[in-house]
Design a protein around this motif. Sequence first.
Motif, mmCIF file in Angstrom:
data_model
loop_
_atom_site.group_PDB
_atom_site.id
_atom_site.type_symbol
_atom_site.label_atom_id
_atom_site.label_comp_id
_atom_site.label_asym_id
_atom_site.label_seq_id
_atom_site.Cartn_x
_atom_site.Cartn_y
_atom_site.Cartn_z
ATOM 1 N N PHE A 130 13.274 -6.342 8.057
ATOM 2 C CA PHE A 130 12.303 -5.283 7.782
ATOM 3 C C PHE A 130 12.992 -4.044 7.193
ATOM 4 O O PHE A 130 12.512 -3.465 6.226
ATOM 5 C CB PHE A 130 11.538 -4.912 9.063
ATOM 6 N N VAL A 131 14.121 -3.662 7.780
ATOM 7 C CA VAL A 131 14.848 -2.485 7.296
ATOM 8 C C VAL A 131 15.349 -2.716 5.871
ATOM 9 O O VAL A 131 15.248 -1.830 5.011
ATOM 10 C CB VAL A 131 16.011 -2.121 8.243
ATOM 11 N N LEU A 165 14.686 -10.031 12.561
ATOM 12 C CA LEU A 165 13.442 -9.552 11.953
ATOM 13 C C LEU A 165 13.496 -8.053 11.694
ATOM 14 O O LEU A 165 13.022 -7.580 10.653
ATOM 15 C CB LEU A 165 12.252 -9.893 12.846
ATOM 16 N N LEU A 166 14.062 -7.300 12.638
ATOM 17 C CA LEU A 166 14.211 -5.862 12.436
ATOM 18 C C LEU A 166 15.127 -5.585 11.240
ATOM 19 O O LEU A 166 14.821 -4.735 10.397
ATOM 20 C CB LEU A 166 14.768 -5.200 13.696
ATOM 21 N N TYR A 167 16.234 -6.320 11.169
ATOM 22 C CA TYR A 167 17.161 -6.162 10.050
ATOM 23 C C TYR A 167 16.464 -6.486 8.729
ATOM 24 O O TYR A 167 16.594 -5.749 7.745
ATOM 25 C CB TYR A 167 18.368 -7.075 10.252
ATOM 26 N N GLY A 207 14.813 -11.371 17.440
ATOM 27 C CA GLY A 207 14.192 -10.094 17.236
ATOM 28 C C GLY A 207 15.007 -9.179 16.348
ATOM 29 O O GLY A 207 14.474 -8.437 15.536
ATOM 30 N N GLY A 208 16.341 -9.201 16.494
ATOM 31 C CA GLY A 208 17.202 -8.334 15.708
ATOM 32 C C GLY A 208 17.207 -8.713 14.231
ATOM 33 O O GLY A 208 17.306 -7.856 13.353
ATOM 34 N N TYR A 262 12.331 -2.579 3.525
ATOM 35 C CA TYR A 262 11.859 -1.197 3.441
ATOM 36 C C TYR A 262 12.800 -0.362 2.562
ATOM 37 O O TYR A 262 12.353 0.463 1.765
ATOM 38 C CB TYR A 262 11.755 -0.602 4.846
#
Length: 153
Positions: A8-9, A4-6, A1-2, A12
Motif C-alpha cells: 500500500f505504501v 500488504l502495508l508495504y 499484514g506487513g 501510494y
Amino acid sequence: GGVLLYLFVVLYTFLGLAIICDEYFTESLDKISDALGLSEDVAGATFMAAGSSAPELATALVTILITGGSEGLGTIAGSAVFNLMIIVGVVAFAACEGGARLEIWWYPLLRDTIAYVASLVVLVIVVADGEVAWWEGLILTLLYGGDIYLMIV
C-alpha cells in the motif's frame, strides 16, 4: 499484514510521484524550455532525460561512493536500454491507438540514434580495461556536451 502495508505504501508513493510529475515536473520543464528558447525535441532529450535519469544516477553514486560496489554502470546502462526500448515502444503504441498515425521527423531520430550508438561504443572502449581514468571521463563528458550542441544547432 506487513506485506500488504508495504504494498500500500509503495503504491501510494507511486501515485504521489505521478501527481507531482504530471502537475509540476512537466510544466516546469515547459517553462524552462520556453525561457531558453529550446525546441521540444531538445528539451525532451536534455531536461526530461536528466530528470528521469536522476534516480539511476543517485543509485549509482551511492553504490560506487558509499558501498564500494560496482553495480553503478550496469544500473545506468540497463536503465538506458529499458528507457530506449520499453518506454519509447509503449509511448509509440499508445500514440497510435485507434489507428492514429504518428508523424516522426527523421532528423532527430537519426541524430539521437547515432549519438546513442556512438556513446555506447565509446563507453565499451572506456570500461574495457576495468578502470576509468579522469581523461576518459572528460572525453565522455565532452561527447555529451557535443550531443547537446548538435541538438541546439
